[in-house]
Design a protein around this motif. Structure first.
Motif, mmCIF file in Angstrom:
data_model
loop_
_atom_site.group_PDB
_atom_site.id
_atom_site.type_symbol
_atom_site.label_atom_id
_atom_site.label_comp_id
_atom_site.label_asym_id
_atom_site.label_seq_id
_atom_site.Cartn_x
_atom_site.Cartn_y
_atom_site.Cartn_z
ATOM 1 N N UNK A 55 3.288 -16.982 99.629
ATOM 2 C CA UNK A 55 2.794 -16.285 98.440
ATOM 3 C C UNK A 55 3.712 -15.134 98.048
ATOM 4 N N UNK A 56 4.350 -14.531 99.027
ATOM 5 C CA UNK A 56 5.234 -13.389 98.833
ATOM 6 C C UNK A 56 6.579 -13.679 99.509
ATOM 7 N N UNK A 57 7.623 -12.955 99.134
ATOM 8 C CA UNK A 57 8.900 -13.141 99.816
ATOM 9 C C UNK A 57 8.786 -12.737 101.288
ATOM 10 N N UNK A 58 9.481 -13.452 102.143
ATOM 11 C CA UNK A 58 9.508 -13.094 103.561
ATOM 12 C C UNK A 58 10.429 -11.903 103.753
ATOM 13 N N UNK A 59 10.011 -10.964 104.598
ATOM 14 C CA UNK A 59 10.786 -9.744 104.853
ATOM 15 C C UNK A 59 12.221 -10.050 105.286
ATOM 16 N N UNK A 60 12.397 -11.068 106.124
ATOM 17 C CA UNK A 60 13.729 -11.372 106.649
ATOM 18 C C UNK A 60 14.664 -11.974 105.594
ATOM 19 N N UNK A 61 14.132 -12.367 104.442
ATOM 20 C CA UNK A 61 14.971 -12.941 103.383
ATOM 21 C C UNK A 61 15.256 -11.972 102.242
ATOM 22 N N UNK A 62 14.628 -10.801 102.244
ATOM 23 C CA UNK A 62 14.828 -9.852 101.146
ATOM 24 C C UNK A 62 16.294 -9.429 101.102
ATOM 25 N N UNK A 63 16.881 -9.541 99.910
ATOM 26 C CA UNK A 63 18.302 -9.289 99.708
ATOM 27 C C UNK A 63 18.467 -8.341 98.527
ATOM 28 N N UNK A 64 18.799 -7.085 98.824
ATOM 29 C CA UNK A 64 19.033 -6.102 97.769
ATOM 30 C C UNK A 64 20.500 -5.703 97.672
ATOM 31 N N UNK A 65 21.368 -6.443 98.346
ATOM 32 C CA UNK A 65 22.800 -6.137 98.324
ATOM 33 C C UNK A 65 23.381 -6.497 96.956
ATOM 34 N N UNK A 66 24.483 -5.875 96.635
ATOM 35 C CA UNK A 66 25.155 -6.139 95.365
ATOM 36 C C UNK A 66 25.809 -7.508 95.341
ATOM 37 N N UNK A 67 26.320 -7.844 94.182
ATOM 38 C CA UNK A 67 27.049 -9.099 94.030
ATOM 39 C C UNK A 67 28.340 -9.053 94.841
ATOM 40 N N UNK A 68 28.781 -10.207 95.305
ATOM 41 C CA UNK A 68 30.075 -10.295 95.971
ATOM 42 C C UNK A 68 31.166 -10.107 94.925
ATOM 43 N N UNK A 69 32.199 -9.354 95.276
ATOM 44 C CA UNK A 69 33.275 -9.086 94.337
ATOM 45 C C UNK A 69 34.542 -9.821 94.747
ATOM 46 N N UNK A 70 35.399 -10.158 93.831
ATOM 47 C CA UNK A 70 35.311 -9.864 92.406
ATOM 48 C C UNK A 70 34.280 -10.765 91.719
ATOM 49 N N UNK A 71 33.646 -10.227 90.678
ATOM 50 C CA UNK A 71 32.653 -10.984 89.918
ATOM 51 C C UNK A 71 33.378 -11.673 88.770
ATOM 52 N N UNK A 72 33.647 -12.956 88.958
ATOM 53 C CA UNK A 72 34.371 -13.751 87.958
ATOM 54 C C UNK A 72 33.540 -14.987 87.637
ATOM 55 N N UNK A 73 32.992 -15.018 86.434
ATOM 56 C CA UNK A 73 32.100 -16.102 86.038
ATOM 57 C C UNK A 73 32.869 -17.392 85.761
ATOM 58 N N UNK A 74 32.320 -18.486 86.237
ATOM 59 C CA UNK A 74 32.879 -19.814 85.968
ATOM 60 C C UNK A 74 32.570 -20.250 84.540
ATOM 61 N N UNK A 75 31.376 -19.895 84.052
ATOM 62 C CA UNK A 75 30.972 -20.244 82.699
ATOM 63 C C UNK A 75 29.736 -19.453 82.309
ATOM 64 N N UNK A 76 29.396 -19.497 81.016
ATOM 65 C CA UNK A 76 28.164 -18.890 80.490
ATOM 66 C C UNK A 76 27.092 -19.975 80.499
ATOM 67 N N UNK A 77 25.902 -19.602 80.920
ATOM 68 C CA UNK A 77 24.789 -20.550 81.038
ATOM 69 C C UNK A 77 24.105 -20.733 79.691
ATOM 70 N N UNK A 78 23.839 -21.993 79.363
ATOM 71 C CA UNK A 78 23.040 -22.339 78.194
ATOM 72 C C UNK A 78 21.694 -22.843 78.672
ATOM 73 N N UNK A 79 21.602 -24.131 78.870
ATOM 74 C CA UNK A 79 20.374 -24.772 79.328
ATOM 75 C C UNK A 79 20.233 -24.650 80.834
ATOM 76 N N UNK A 80 18.983 -24.490 81.280
ATOM 77 C CA UNK A 80 18.685 -24.483 82.715
ATOM 78 C C UNK A 80 17.569 -25.495 82.960
ATOM 79 N N UNK A 81 17.568 -26.073 84.162
ATOM 80 C CA UNK A 81 16.461 -26.951 84.535
ATOM 81 C C UNK A 81 15.993 -26.543 85.916
ATOM 82 N N UNK A 82 14.730 -26.832 86.163
ATOM 83 C CA UNK A 82 14.078 -26.423 87.393
ATOM 84 C C UNK A 82 13.183 -27.568 87.837
ATOM 85 N N UNK A 83 13.245 -27.901 89.116
ATOM 86 C CA UNK A 83 12.411 -28.987 89.616
ATOM 87 C C UNK A 83 12.064 -28.807 91.076
ATOM 88 N N UNK A 84 11.091 -29.569 91.521
ATOM 89 C CA UNK A 84 10.654 -29.556 92.915
ATOM 90 C C UNK A 84 10.799 -30.964 93.465
#
Length: 187
Positions: free
Chosen positions: A73-102
């Protein structure tokens, strides 16, 4: 050039982060598997929507599961990640459509982010995921606990922006804004 598929089927890390000051932030998704890092850029609204939909899908799966304890129901304490992005931050592309599934067999979530192309910008639409085979794509597979943590962080990052005006709910700049509910009077 054929489209690239950046596949992270068991990422060590999948997070949203920003670069820049509130009001001028650029939003990124970043997946890391071992030493391989993939970063894509997207809009704040896309981050907000993705975080909400991940939670909604997890809640739905949990409500229909024979073992609801497998979906936290909630995030597990051992998985909480508040660290910054890994650098250098270089995007491969800009996102348009997204899909989500199980995946009900493997019991994991699949998130796919498809490239927003120049043709999309010109037409004012984004491709249907079923017809986006000719685009670069980020594909991430997450366990339920990882997905819940992603959603928590997405909410945190989106909420860390500018304060909202108490009258019109639009974001306040450091020097105020022209509030439409106050007939354009600066607040």
């Amino acid at each position: 050039m054929p489209p690239q598929v950046f596949d992270h089927s068991a990422p060590d890390r999948f997070v949203v982060g920003t670069v820049g000051l509130p009001g001028e932030r650029t939003f990124f998704l970043q997946a890391r598997t071992a030493e391989r890092i993939t970063t894509v850029v997207l809009e704040k609204e896309q981050v907000e929507m993705l975080g909400e939909r991940v939670n909604e899908l997890l809640d739905l799966v949990r409500s229909k599961s024979s073992d609801p304890r497998s979906i936290p129901l909630q995030p597990r304490e051992d998985l909480i990640d508040n660290a910054g992005l890994s650098v250098p931050v270089e995007a491969e592309f800009r996102v348009g459509t997204m899909s989500l599934g199980w995946d009900t067999v493997a019991e994991h979530m699949v998130i796919e982010c498809f490239e927003f192309t120049q043709e999309d910008a010109e037409s004012g639409t984004s491709a249907d995921p079923d017809e986006a085979e000719d685009r670069d794509r980020l594909r991430v597979v997450l366990g339920a606990a990882q997905a819940r943590e992603f959603s928590r962080r997405a909410d945190q990052v989106v909420g860390a922006g500018r304060q909202d005006c108490p009258f019109c709910s639009l974001p306040l700049d450091a020097d105020g804004h022209m509030c439409p509910r106050a007939n354009g009077v600066a607040r």
